[in-house]
Write a protein that holds these residues in place. Structure first.
Motif, PDB file in Angstrom:
ATOM      1  N   ASN A 145       0.842  -1.197   0.000  1.00 18.98           N
ATOM      2  CA  ASN A 145       0.000   0.000   0.000  1.00 18.98           C
ATOM      3  C   ASN A 145       0.883   1.255   0.000  1.00 18.98           C
ATOM      4  O   ASN A 145       1.314   1.713   1.044  1.00 18.98           O
ATOM      5  CB  ASN A 145      -0.909   0.000   1.240  1.00 18.98           C
ATOM      6  N   PRO A 146       1.116   1.808  -1.200  1.00 22.30           N
ATOM      7  CA  PRO A 146       2.004   2.978  -1.274  1.00 22.30           C
ATOM      8  C   PRO A 146       1.346   4.252  -0.755  1.00 22.30           C
ATOM      9  O   PRO A 146       2.014   5.241  -0.492  1.00 22.30           O
ATOM     10  CB  PRO A 146       2.271   3.122  -2.775  1.00 22.30           C
ATOM     11  N   TYR A 147       0.018   4.219  -0.585  1.00 30.59           N
ATOM     12  CA  TYR A 147      -0.728   5.465  -0.350  1.00 30.59           C
ATOM     13  C   TYR A 147      -0.491   6.053   1.043  1.00 30.59           C
ATOM     14  O   TYR A 147      -0.653   7.249   1.223  1.00 30.59           O
ATOM     15  CB  TYR A 147      -2.212   5.267  -0.658  1.00 30.59           C
ATOM     16  N   LEU A 148      -0.090   5.207   1.992  1.00 35.15           N
ATOM     17  CA  LEU A 148       0.211   5.742   3.321  1.00 35.15           C
ATOM     18  C   LEU A 148       1.439   6.649   3.254  1.00 35.15           C
ATOM     19  O   LEU A 148       1.404   7.799   3.681  1.00 35.15           O
ATOM     20  CB  LEU A 148       0.464   4.600   4.308  1.00 35.15           C
ATOM     21  N   GLN A 149       2.516   6.103   2.676  1.00 42.35           N
ATOM     22  CA  GLN A 149       3.736   6.913   2.562  1.00 42.35           C
ATOM     23  C   GLN A 149       3.516   8.116   1.650  1.00 42.35           C
ATOM     24  O   GLN A 149       3.973   9.219   1.940  1.00 42.35           O
ATOM     25  CB  GLN A 149       4.875   6.059   1.999  1.00 42.35           C
ATOM     26  N   LEU A 150       2.811   7.906   0.542  1.00 41.54           N
ATOM     27  CA  LEU A 150       2.601   9.018  -0.395  1.00 41.54           C
ATOM     28  C   LEU A 150       1.763  10.118   0.251  1.00 41.54           C
ATOM     29  O   LEU A 150       2.012  11.307   0.050  1.00 41.54           O
ATOM     30  CB  LEU A 150       1.922   8.514  -1.683  1.00 41.54           C
ATOM     31  N   GLY A 151       0.777   9.709   1.054  1.00 43.53           N
ATOM     32  CA  GLY A 151      -0.077  10.681   1.748  1.00 43.53           C
ATOM     33  C   GLY A 151       0.726  11.489   2.760  1.00 43.53           C
ATOM     34  O   GLY A 151       0.577  12.708   2.863  1.00 43.53           O
TER      35      GLY A 151
END
Ligand code: HEM
Length: 404
Positions: free
Chosen positions: A17-23
């Protein structure tokens, strides 16, 4: 300046899940300096859009770029057959303008739309081979073969060779990890060599006897008195194979996983398949098959107050931009009825995806077919495995429990 926000795309949780880091980056460090990638990482919608729309400042041409990462990428290109031949994807104006206007004449939305009956037939025959009930791997059964069969058809090469095509395309797509090991590089060079040999033979045949296919159209297409050289036709055919294959496979894979996670959305589309095209746009936004675009800075500039120097490398993280709350209402919600959805998953500006009409068409046919094939579909226990690279996101396995 250090902000304390950590970004490490090489840990397994990023793939999951890349979206945690990207967020976290988007909110805390939107113009992030990554030491590991030797690049600036952008995660806000407006910043990414600005970069995509300003090809003069933000170049796509690694052959002209300065900086250490560009030099390493250029070295890899030099080893690869056709690596130095310009394509639309890796060029700036005026080269890009010339190439794009010629390929636009050959690869028209009409040529893509004319493929619908064929795409429907291929989808139907792939789905007919799936069991009526039990477990079925969506990736092997539909998401991987469909795009490669369609591209083979489009180019005018026999679809019997599709396993070979998939192998070449995968080997080349593996280089989208940016920093890769020697084995991946060697695999890509070997694939490019074989593919070149294969396509060259097709080009020679089409020069002698043109057919109603894209390679013939590319050889004949002319804009302002200019044509593509043979190497440019070959390089473009290779690009189509890479750009059009894994991306579309990933869209079908990511989209199916999203529907499995959102049974109410799946039911809504069963009730009204006319909602599929809008749902596909939301799949593209929510879990983009292409996660990042690389650009080379051609002159000193600044982004959101941060000085950026000529020769620097920038990565626009589409996965971050597509969930920017400054652009999208409730961006973390998967909403197949979303109306305002100007996602960046096909890029923007002069490099906007040439294959977008085809990708949308394939996804439309695939999801309609999938939903009509069984009364019920859900993800089997432990059925999903993530694959992909840093720049491309998609599952390697999606085992579905099909039946009722
Ligand atoms: C869901 C599927 C797809 C996605 C998400 C996707 C995404 C993208 C993106 C983000 C770009 C912009 C690259 C940049 O600005 O550097 C692009 C360009 C491109 N795509 Fe696609 N693509 C898809 C399918 C296809 C297909 C099916 C084809 C062709 C058969 C294709 C051919 C191209 C080409 C030729 C370009 C380069 C255009 C240029 O630089 O002028 N793509 N794509």
């Amino acid at each position: 300046m250090t902000t304390g926000v950590v970004f490490n795309p090489f840990v397994p949780s990023f793939r999951a899940n890349p979206y945690l880091q990207l967020g976290r980056l988007r909110e805390g460090d939107p113009v992030h300096r990554s030491q590991a990638l030797q690049a600036w990482v952008l995660t806000r919608y407006d910043d990414c859009l600005r970069v995509m729309k300003d090809a003069e400042t933000f170049s796509s041409d690694v052959m002209q770029a300065g900086g250490a990462l560009a030099a390493a990428l250029r070295e890899q290109r030099r080893e690869t057959p056709l690596g130095e031949t310009r394509t639309v994807l890796g060029s700036d104006p005026p080269v890009h303008t010339r190439l794009r206007s010629i390929v636009n004449r050959a690869f028209t939305p009409r040529r893509a739309a004319a493929l619908r009956p064929h795409i429907e037939d291929v989808t139907a025959s792939l789905l007919a081979q799936a069991p009526d009930s039990g477990e079925w791997d969506l990736m092997k059964g539909l998401a991987q073969p469909l795009p490669v069969i369609v591209i083979a058809e489009l180019l005018g090469v026999p679809s019997e060779d599709r396993e070979q095509f998939r192998h070449w395309s995968n080997a080349l797509a593996a280089t989208t990890n940016l920093l890769q090991d020697a084995a991946t590089r060697q695999g890509a060079v070997a694939a490019a060599q074989e593919l070149r040999g294969y396509l060259e033979a097709v080009v020679v045949e089409r020069v002698a006897a043109p057919r109603d296919d894209l390679i013939s159209a590319l050889l004949e297409a002319e804009a302002d008195g200019a044509r593509l050289s043979r190497d440019e036709v070959l390089a473009f055919a290779v690009l189509l194979l890479v750009a059009g294959n894994e991306t579309t496979t990933n869209l079908i894979g990511n989209g199916t996983l999203l529907l499995a996670e959102h049974p109410e959305a799946m039911q809504a589309l069963r009730d009204d398949p006319e909602g599929v095209p809008n749902a596909v746009e939301e799949m593209l936004r929510y879990d983009s098959p292409v996660q990042g675009l690389v650009r080379f800075v051609a002159r000193d500039t600044e982004i959101a107050g941060q000085a950026i120097k000529k020769g620097d490398v920038l990565i626009c993280m589409i996965g971050g931009a597509n969930r920017d709350p400054r652009q999208f209402t409730e961006p973390e919600r998967f909403d197949i009825a979303r109306v305002e959805n100007r996602h960046l998953s096909f890029g923007q500006g002069i490099h906007f995806c040439l294959g977008a009409p085809l990708a949308r068409l394939e996804a439309d046919v695939a999801f309609r077919g999938l939903l009509a094939r069984w009364p019920g579909i859900r993800l089997a226990e432990g059925g999903a495995e993530r694959g992909g690279t840093f720049l491309l996101r998609g599952p390697s396995r999606v085992t579905l429990a099909v039946g009722r």
